[in-house]
Design an enzyme around this catalytic site. Structure first.
Site, PDB file in Angstrom:
ATOM      1  N   HIS A 553      50.421 -88.685 -62.293  1.00 20.94           N
ATOM      2  CA  HIS A 553      50.755 -89.037 -63.669  1.00 20.94           C
ATOM      3  C   HIS A 553      50.402 -87.859 -64.577  1.00 20.94           C
ATOM      4  CE1 HIS A 553      46.447 -89.682 -63.324  1.00 20.94           C
ATOM      5  NE2 HIS A 553      46.365 -89.605 -64.644  1.00 20.94           N
ATOM      6  N   ASP A 555      48.706 -87.210 -68.651  1.00 20.45           N
ATOM      7  CA  ASP A 555      47.798 -87.962 -69.517  1.00 20.45           C
ATOM      8  C   ASP A 555      48.350 -88.269 -70.908  1.00 20.45           C
ATOM      9  OD1 ASP A 555      45.876 -88.239 -67.588  1.00 20.45           O
ATOM     10  OD2 ASP A 555      44.689 -86.514 -68.231  1.00 20.45           O
ATOM     11  N   HIS A 625      49.002 -84.867 -62.227  1.00 19.51           N
ATOM     12  CA  HIS A 625      47.847 -84.845 -61.339  1.00 19.51           C
ATOM     13  C   HIS A 625      47.568 -86.245 -60.806  1.00 19.51           C
ATOM     14  CE1 HIS A 625      46.415 -85.749 -65.412  1.00 19.51           C
ATOM     15  NE2 HIS A 625      45.473 -86.488 -64.849  1.00 19.51           N
ATOM     16  N   ARG A 635      32.969 -92.322 -54.894  1.00 26.19           N
ATOM     17  CA  ARG A 635      33.236 -91.115 -55.682  1.00 26.19           C
ATOM     18  C   ARG A 635      32.992 -91.440 -57.156  1.00 26.19           C
ATOM     19  NH1 ARG A 635      37.693 -89.146 -58.698  1.00 26.19           N
ATOM     20  NH2 ARG A 635      38.481 -87.057 -58.167  1.00 26.19           N
TER      21      ARG A 635
END
Length: 690
Positions: A553, A555, A625, A635
């Protein structure tokens, strides 16, 4: 003729509408079934996943169809014909309301049970349930149903590379049949049109005519249903209707204008394929364009002329079609009128436009008419293929659509000071194969990583910051997050040390200063949103996994890989200018951050997270990204989005009368004012004295 409406009669209708019994029927709410299915998925109870998810899809469809049927039936039963008095008008309104309530609740039960959050509705519109179903059917070895679910999901999510790979695997299986790959949510008008184009391309004009005529009938039927669905509640973003003080007619005008705008936009909805952002150009007129030439090929010249003149209703005076009409008129020896349905459709469209302009002025909002029929294309090939298609009906973005921003463009620069001595430059834009990208190490220390990780484990809750979703991106991971306000709340309540909450702020401020300095920005960079987030692989669900933890996508714009564009328009956060991810750990498997080309497939750079590492980049379509799947462990990172526009600096929209609200107000005040007037700042008062 005088008509009298006793007050008692109208009050009776109102009371019936308000006090309607819900004992007629009952349908389980689809959001409840959906949540049960997701819970079953996390328990690896795949039979229950199928049972609940199929039930949710069925309930979703039944609620929609019931609303359509009841609203249309009640319109017919209580028309506005010959309404000439206020009481007559509101008599029809109240009777329609009563009729709809009775009809709907008879079929599905109490309507309040079916009030579903916007997030769940968006999941159904994006066909997310079929992703779960595909996985569940796969586990249950029902591969024909898994293939159908995968195909249905992929139609609305064509950028989902992993689902594309799944489909190829299903096709390669022994016993696989093309009939298994069906779109369970196919829209009849689009299916008939696409099938007609294929027959047209193969010169089967007789078959193409039948399908195009069917597509037109289905289109106008879908238009009626789309409009019926617009009669539901509307959003008044600028006003609180609990405190609404305008007059009766202003209120009716506002609501009617929004409902009418929804109906007017059905032309966009009906011409937009699932998962696409923009409608197919010239969609409805193309039906008449194809038909006029197909009828001509079948030597049915009057029908060809009728369709050609219908096309000209949308594109008055268009040269090539005007020439066709003249040719057809000469051939038949008389004139032929356009189709009545097309005339009526456009007449209504123009009347709606006039009303929308008036209603928008009353609401003091800007109204811009969409340009859905402006591009006609041309006939340049020897086969005289209808305009605007070049012989195929793949997605083409509207030519008038602009990829724009209101902010003045900044000169793209980088290489400025890193502000802090400990910070190390690892890779610049060139090394990361892009523009406005940077990779840095040692932004925070090992001890600070550990403290923020502990804070994350304490403060984060499932879906916080994403409206309560367990995972907004994949069913194979748990997604947990915390906003700044949540951290302050926990600090005030003594659940976490205030020192740790202070560190959350300090780390984000450090990241902001580095990004502002490195990219040599000539104005202040403001926080837009800050999120402490962890993604955890779900044990037992990682075998043969090939989806992404976070799909590709951009931002601040809507990435459209098929068109190789990124549309800077809502619902994208168009005001975001820069983004950064500050990683807290690296002791997990997978979870690499990746940059791609605009096609959302070609990886241009990959970043392996570790403590203190930060990747920063501009937020636009130049930097698509995503995150690879986290297949083992957890994570954690601080996700930061920044804006150059102070109007969109980080604020929380709704404040409850919590005992720590003063902490929040001080946080907001100091965070905003110090960025305006100082190169470095701390929110001391937020953490001292409370």
């Amino acid at each position: 003729m005088d008509v009298h409406f006793p007050t008692s009669s109208i009050l009776s209708i109102v009371l019936q509408a308000l006090l309607l019994s819900s004992s007629y029927g009952s349908l389980e709410p689809y959001d409840l079934l959906y949540n049960n299915a997701v819970d079953a998925f996390y328990r690896s109870d795949y039979k229950d996943v199928v049972r609940y998810m199929e039930g949710a899809l069925s309930s979703y469809a039944e609620v929609r169809q019931t609303k359509v049927r009841c609203r249309l039936r009640c319109q017919d039963q209580h028309p506005f014909d010959s309404v000439s008095m206020d009481l007559q008008f509101f008599d029809v309104v109240l009777r329609r309301s009563n009729c709809q309530n009775e009809c709907i609740e008879e079929k599905v039960g109490t309507q309040s049970m079916h009030k579903v959050s916007e997030d769940v509705n968006q999941d159904f519109q994006r066909r997310i349930p079929y992703n779960y179903l595909q996985l569940a059917y796969q586990k249950l070895k029902q591969l024909d149903k898994a293939a159908a679910a995968a195909h249905t999901y992929f139609q609305a999510n064509p950028e989902h590379v992993e689902m594309d790979q799944n489909l190829e695997q299903y096709k390669a299986l022994e016993g696989s049949d093309q009939d298994h790959f069906v779109d369970r949510e196919a829209r009849p008008h689009q299916s008939s049109f696409s099938a007609g184009v294929k027959l047209y391309d193969s010169a089967d004009y007789k078959g193409a005519i039948a399908l195009f005529e069917e597509a037109l009938q289905e289109y106008y039927r879908a238009d009626v249903e789309c409009r019926a669905l617009c009669q539901g509640p509307q959003r008044f973003e600028e006003q609180d209707h609990v405190l609404y003080r305008y007059s009766l007619y202003e209120l009716v005008s506002d609501h009617f204008t929004q409902a009418l705008h929804c109906e007017h936009e059905c032309v966009r909805d009906l011409s937009t394929r699932p998962g696409r952002l923009s409608p197919m150009e010239n969609y409805l007129p193309l039906h008449y364009d194809y038909l006029q030439f197909a009828y001509f090929q079948m030597n049915m010249v009057e029908e060809a002329m009728e369709c050609a003149k219908s096309y000209l209703l949308f594109h008055e005076g268009e040269e090539f079609m005007t020439e066709n009409v003249e040719y057809y008129r000469e051939a038949v020896g008389h004139d032929v009128k356009p189709r009545e349905k097309a005339e009526w459709y456009l007449r209504r469209h123009k009347q709606e436009l006039e009303l929308l302009v008036i209603g928008s002025e009353n609401m003091q909002v800007e109204f811009t008419e969409g340009h859905y029929w402006t591009s006609t294309g041309g006939r340049e090939d020897s086969n005289r293929i209808p305009s605007g298609t070049d012989g195929w009906m793949e997605y083409v973005p509207i030519s008038e659509k602009k990829n724009f921003t209101l902010a003045p463009p900044q000169e793209l620069r980088e290489g400025g000071p890193l502000v802090y001595d400990s910070v190390q430059l690892v890779q610049n834009s060139k090394a990361l194969n892009g523009t406005q990208r940077v990779l840095l190490d040692d932004v925070i220390s090992v001890d600070e990583c550990a403290e923020l990780t502990n804070l994350a484990h304490t403060v984060t809750m499932a879906g916080d910051g994403y409206r309560g979703k367990m995972s907004p991106h994949t069913p194979n991971e748990r997604f947990e997050g915390a906003t700044v306000l949540k951290t302050l709340q926990y600090g005030y309540e003594g659940r976490v040390p205030l020192r740790s909450a202070r560190l959350f702020y300090d780390a984000s401020e450090r990241a902001r200063r580095i990004i502002e300095s490195y990219f040599l920005l000539n104005s202040t960079l403001h926080f837009s949103y800050t999120h402490l987030v962890c993604r955890t692989a779900i044990t037992g669900q990682q075998d043969h996994r090939n989806d992404l933890s976070h799909p590709i996508h951009a931002d601040n714009c809507l990435l459209d890989p098929e068109a190789n564009e990124c549309w800077k328009e809502p619902p994208a956060y168009t005001y975001r200018d820069y983004s950064a991810l500050l990683y807290l750990n690296g002791d997990f498997e997978g979870g690499e951050f990746i940059f791609t080309e605009m096609d959302a497939k070609t990886v241009t750079a990959q970043v392996k997270p570790k403590c203190g590492r930060m990747v920063g980049f501009s937020s636009g379509g130049e930097n698509p990204h995503g995150v690879r799947a986290v297949t083992r462990g957890q994570r954690c990172a601080v996700a930061l989005w920044f804006t150059l526009d102070p109007l969109f600096r980080e604020l929380v929209n709704t404040l409850q009368p919590w005992p720590y609200h003063n902490v929040f107000f001080d946080y907001v005040f100091h965070r905003d004012t110090c960025l305006e007037y100082s190169t470095s700042c701390y929110v001391q008062d937020v953490y001292n004295g409370y």
